[in-house]
Design an enzyme around this catalytic site. Structure first.
Site, PDB file in Angstrom:
ATOM      1  N   ARG A 280       2.906  18.513  -3.285  1.00 18.94           N
ATOM      2  CA  ARG A 280       3.404  18.732  -1.547  1.00 18.94           C
ATOM      3  C   ARG A 280       3.299  20.567  -1.621  1.00 18.94           C
ATOM      4  O   ARG A 280       4.022  21.473  -0.469  1.00 18.94           O
ATOM      5  CB  ARG A 280       4.718  18.514  -0.871  1.00 18.94           C
ATOM      6  CG  ARG A 280       4.538  17.036  -0.880  1.00 18.94           C
ATOM      7  CD  ARG A 280       3.314  16.238  -0.384  1.00 18.94           C
ATOM      8  NE  ARG A 280       3.013  15.319  -0.067  1.00 18.94           N
ATOM      9  CZ  ARG A 280       3.056  14.069  -0.651  1.00 18.94           C
ATOM     10  NH1 ARG A 280       2.352  14.391  -1.750  1.00 18.94           N
ATOM     11  NH2 ARG A 280       2.789  13.041  -0.402  1.00 18.94           N
TER      12      ARG A 280
ATOM     13  N   SER B 141       5.734  10.529   5.326  1.00 20.07           N
ATOM     14  CA  SER B 141       7.452  11.106   3.896  1.00 20.07           C
ATOM     15  C   SER B 141       7.838  12.212   4.959  1.00 20.07           C
ATOM     16  O   SER B 141       7.842  12.810   5.471  1.00 20.07           O
ATOM     17  CB  SER B 141       7.449  11.123   3.000  1.00 20.07           C
ATOM     18  OG  SER B 141       6.557   9.794   2.447  1.00 20.07           O
TER      19      SER B 141
ATOM     20  N   GLU C 153       9.494  17.372   5.187  1.00 20.31           N
ATOM     21  CA  GLU C 153       8.468  18.235   4.183  1.00 20.31           C
ATOM     22  C   GLU C 153       6.971  18.126   5.348  1.00 20.31           C
ATOM     23  O   GLU C 153       6.657  18.902   5.396  1.00 20.31           O
ATOM     24  CB  GLU C 153       7.675  16.462   3.722  1.00 20.31           C
ATOM     25  CG  GLU C 153       6.841  16.473   2.458  1.00 20.31           C
ATOM     26  CD  GLU C 153       5.760  15.503   3.084  1.00 20.31           C
ATOM     27  OE1 GLU C 153       4.285  16.272   2.772  1.00 20.31           O
ATOM     28  OE2 GLU C 153       5.797  14.672   3.637  1.00 20.31           O
TER      29      GLU C 153
HETATM   30  N1  EPU Z   1      12.765   3.043  -2.529  1.00 19.82           N
HETATM   31  C1  EPU Z   1      13.525   2.225  -2.190  1.00 19.82           C
HETATM   32  N2  EPU Z   1      14.078   1.820  -0.201  1.00 19.82           N
HETATM   33  C2  EPU Z   1      13.292   2.700   0.670  1.00 19.82           C
HETATM   34  C3  EPU Z   1      11.482   3.679  -0.093  1.00 19.82           C
HETATM   35  C4  EPU Z   1      11.625   3.178  -1.170  1.00 19.82           C
HETATM   36  O1  EPU Z   1      14.427   1.551  -2.685  1.00 19.82           O
HETATM   37  O2  EPU Z   1      13.463   2.636   1.398  1.00 19.82           O
HETATM   38  C5  EPU Z   1      12.464   3.594  -3.684  1.00 19.82           C
HETATM   39  C6  EPU Z   1      11.055   2.020  -3.750  1.00 19.82           C
HETATM   40  O3  EPU Z   1      11.249   1.254  -3.903  1.00 19.82           O
HETATM   41  C7  EPU Z   1      10.070   2.771  -4.778  1.00 19.82           C
HETATM   42  C8  EPU Z   1      10.728   4.148  -4.864  1.00 19.82           C
HETATM   43  O4  EPU Z   1      12.346   4.087  -3.941  1.00 19.82           O
HETATM   44  O5  EPU Z   1      10.775   2.373  -6.084  1.00 19.82           O
HETATM   45  C9  EPU Z   1       9.561   5.382  -4.127  1.00 19.82           C
HETATM   46  O6  EPU Z   1       8.920   4.773  -2.581  1.00 19.82           O
HETATM   47  P1  EPU Z   1       7.636   4.605  -2.383  1.00 19.82           P
HETATM   48  O7  EPU Z   1       6.416   4.076  -3.387  1.00 19.82           O
HETATM   49  O8  EPU Z   1       6.633   4.146  -1.111  1.00 19.82           O
HETATM   50  O9  EPU Z   1       7.243   5.972  -2.266  1.00 19.82           O
HETATM   51  P2  EPU Z   1       8.040   7.400  -2.683  1.00 19.82           P
HETATM   52  O10 EPU Z   1       8.343   8.343  -2.969  1.00 19.82           O
HETATM   53  O11 EPU Z   1       9.142   7.247  -0.805  1.00 19.82           O
HETATM   54  C10 EPU Z   1       5.733   9.211  -1.670  1.00 19.82           C
HETATM   55  C11 EPU Z   1       4.599   9.545  -0.669  1.00 19.82           C
HETATM   56  C12 EPU Z   1       4.395   9.534  -0.404  1.00 19.82           C
HETATM   57  C13 EPU Z   1       3.683   8.338  -0.900  1.00 19.82           C
HETATM   58  C14 EPU Z   1       4.000   7.059  -1.493  1.00 19.82           C
HETATM   59  C15 EPU Z   1       3.029   6.790  -2.850  1.00 19.82           C
HETATM   60  C16 EPU Z   1       6.513  11.855  -0.651  1.00 19.82           C
HETATM   61  C17 EPU Z   1       7.092  12.767  -0.073  1.00 19.82           C
HETATM   62  N3  EPU Z   1       6.214  10.052  -0.337  1.00 19.82           N
HETATM   63  O12 EPU Z   1       6.609   8.509  -1.088  1.00 19.82           O
HETATM   64  O13 EPU Z   1       3.696   9.715   0.248  1.00 19.82           O
HETATM   65  O14 EPU Z   1       2.835   7.583   0.876  1.00 19.82           O
HETATM   66  O15 EPU Z   1       4.428   8.500  -2.580  1.00 19.82           O
HETATM   67  O16 EPU Z   1       2.834   7.174  -3.591  1.00 19.82           O
HETATM   68  O17 EPU Z   1       5.975  12.416  -1.819  1.00 19.82           O
HETATM   69  C18 EPU Z   1       3.629  11.540   3.313  1.00 19.82           C
HETATM   70  O18 EPU Z   1       3.928  12.512   2.291  1.00 19.82           O
HETATM   71  O19 EPU Z   1       3.414  11.310   4.215  1.00 19.82           O
HETATM   72  C19 EPU Z   1       3.712   9.977   2.019  1.00 19.82           C
HETATM   73  C20 EPU Z   1       3.480   9.065   3.098  1.00 19.82           C
END
Ligand code: EPU
Length: 335
Positions: free
Chosen positions: A163, A235, A331
Site C-alpha cells: 500500500r 479497508s 489507509e
Molecule cells: N477477519 C476477521 N474478522 C473481520 C475481518 C477479518 O476475523 O471482521 C479475519 C479474516 O477471517 C481473515 C483475516 O482477518 O482471516 C484477513 O481478512 P481478509 O482476508 O478479509 O483481508 P484483510 O486483511 O482484512 C486485505 C486488504 C483488502 C483485500 C483483502 C483480500 C488491506 C488493508 N486490505 O484485507 O483490501 O481485499 O485483504 O486480499 O490490506 C482495501 O484495501 O480497501 C481492501 C479491501
C-alpha cells in the site's frame, strides 16, 4: 472552473465537503491550466481520482480539486515476456481489468472490482487476493509542475511496497500521474495463494483468468459493501507490520491472531481480525459504523459527517491500542 462544489458525489464514503474550486481534467493542457489557476489563487491543488480511498474530514476544502479524467487504453508494445498496455490515469481500474480480460490478456483478474481510477491504483499500490498492481506496472508517466515537464518513472524507481509507492512521498507529492503502462504476462499462471480462492477451485473447477475474476467478484460482493449502497473507503486501516519478536509476544497472549509471514523477519497482522476480536465489528455511532461483515471497513450508513467517521476511526484505534498495544495506521487519504 467551478466554485463551491460539494464533493459528496465524488467520494465513495459519501461525505459532504465543499471544495473552493473544482474542475475536470481531460488532458495535459487542462491540467496545466488548473495548476496555473491554483497558483494564482494561492491554493494547493488536489488530484481526485475515483474518490474511493479518501476521507474528507472537514466540511470545507480550501483547495483546487482537479477531477482526473484522462482517458486512453492502447497497446504500446511487447517483449518476449509481456504485452504493454498504456492506460490513462482517469480510466476506471475495474473497467481496465475487464477490458484486458476481454482482449484475452490475463493477469489482473485477482484485482477485480477494486473501486477507483488507474492513477490512484499505482499511487497506493492497490492489492487484493494475493496480487498487487505493482507486479503489473512497467512505468508511470507523470507531470512534474516544478519543472513543467513530463517524466517517465520506471518500475524500479516507483518504490512499490505494501500500500505504498514513491508517489505518496514528499519528493513526488506534487507530481500528477498521467498514464500507467501495464505489463501483462504472456505466460500466465493462476494466482490462488489466497485461501478462499484456493477453496473456490479445490473441487476441480478450471482456474481460468475469467473464472478467477468471477470468484474474486463474488468474494468481494459477499464481504465488502457496495459503494453505491453503503458509503465506505474499503479497508480503513493498513494491516500492521511488526517484527517477529513483537509478534511472538502477541501470539502468546492471543493464540488465534491472524498473521502472514513476510520476508526480512517481519509479520503482517490482520487488523480486521484485531478489530473484530476487540468487539467492535458491527459497532455503530449514529450513521458511522464498523461494517458487520468485515471489521476493517468503516461505513457511512447515510448521513455521517467526515468528522464523525474520523472520530469513530480514533475510537477504533484507541481500542486496538488498548487491547494489543498496536497503533493502526489509516489507509485512505485523510483531508
Ligand atoms: N477477519 C476477521 N474478522 C473481520 C475481518 C477479518 O476475523 O471482521 C479475519 C479474516 O477471517 C481473515 C483475516 O482477518 O482471516 C484477513 O481478512 P481478509 O482476508 O478479509 O483481508 P484483510 O486483511 O482484512 C486485505 C486488504 C483488502 C483485500 C483483502 C483480500 C488491506 C488493508 N486490505 O484485507 O483490501 O481485499 O485483504 O486480499 O490490506 C482495501 O484495501 O480497501 C481492501 C479491501
Amino acid at each position: 472552473m467551478l466554485a463551491n462544489v460539494d464533493l459528496k458525489p465524488y467520494n465513495t464514503m459519501g461525505v459532504s465537503s465543499v471544495a473552493d474550486f473544482f474542475t475536470t481534467v481531460h488532458d495535459l493542457d487542462e491540467l496545466k491550466k488548473a495548476l496555473a489557476f491554483a497558483k494564482e489563487k494561492g491554493l494547493r491543488p488536489f488530484v481526485l481520482g475515483g474518490g474511493s480511498n479518501l476521507l474528507l474530514v472537514s466540511e470545507r476544502l480550501s483547495r483546487v480539486v482537479m477531477h482526473m479524467a484522462i482517458e486512453g487504453f492502447e497497446k504500446v508494445g511487447e517483449s518476449s515476456e509481456a504485452i504493454f498496455i498504456k492506460v490513462g490515469a482517469g480510466e476506471s481500474w475495474h473497467g481496465t481489468v475487464q477490458r484486458t480480460l476481454k482482449l484475452g490478456l490475463p493477469g489482473l483478474e485477482n484485482l477485480a472490482l477494486i473501486p477507483g481510477s488507474v492513477g490512484a491504483a499505482v499511487v497506493q499500490n492497490i492489492g487484493a487476493y494475493g496480487s498487487e498492481v505493482a507486479q503489473f506496472v512497467k512505468e508511470v508517466e507523470v507531470y512534474d509542475p516544478a519543472s513543467g515537464e513530463r517524466r517517465t518513472v520506471k518500475h524500479a524507481e516507483c518504490d512499490f511496497r505494501y500500500r505504498h509507492s514513491l508517489f505518496k512521498t514528499p519528493k513526488a507529492a506534487d507530481w500528477v500521474v498521467l498514464s500507467v503502462t501495464l505489463a501483462l504476462p504472456k505466460r500466465w499462471e493462476p494466482n490462488l495463494s489466497y485461501k478462499d480462492l484456493q477453496q473456490a477451485f479445490s473441487e476441480g473447477g478450471l482456474s481460468t483468468a475469467v473464472g478467477i475474476f468471477d470468484a474474486v467478484v463474488a468474494l468481494r460482493q459477499k464481504k465488502l459493501p457496495d459503494p453505491r449502497e453503503i458509503g465506505s473507503a474499503g479497508s480503513f486501516f493498513k494491516n500492521p507490520i511488526v517484527t517477529r519478536e513483537a509478534f511472538q509476544a502477541l501470539l502468546e497472549q492471543f493464540p488465534s491472531i491472524v498473521h502472514y509471514r513476510l520476508a526480512g523477519g517481519l509479520e503482517k497482522l490482520a487488523a480486521g481480525w484485531m478489530i473484530d476480536y476487540a468487539g467492535l465489528k458491527g459497532f455503530r455511532e449514529g450513521d458511522a459504523g464498523v461494517y458487520d461483515k468485515q471489521a476493517l471497513v468503516l461505513v457511512n450508513y447515510g448521513y455521517a459527517t467526515g468528522s464523525e467517521l474520523w472520530q469513530l476511526a480514533q475510537d477504533v484505534r484507541a481500542k486496538v491500542k488498548a487491547v494489543f498495544g498496536i497503533e493502526l495506521e489509516p489507509e485512505p487519504v485523510i483531508l
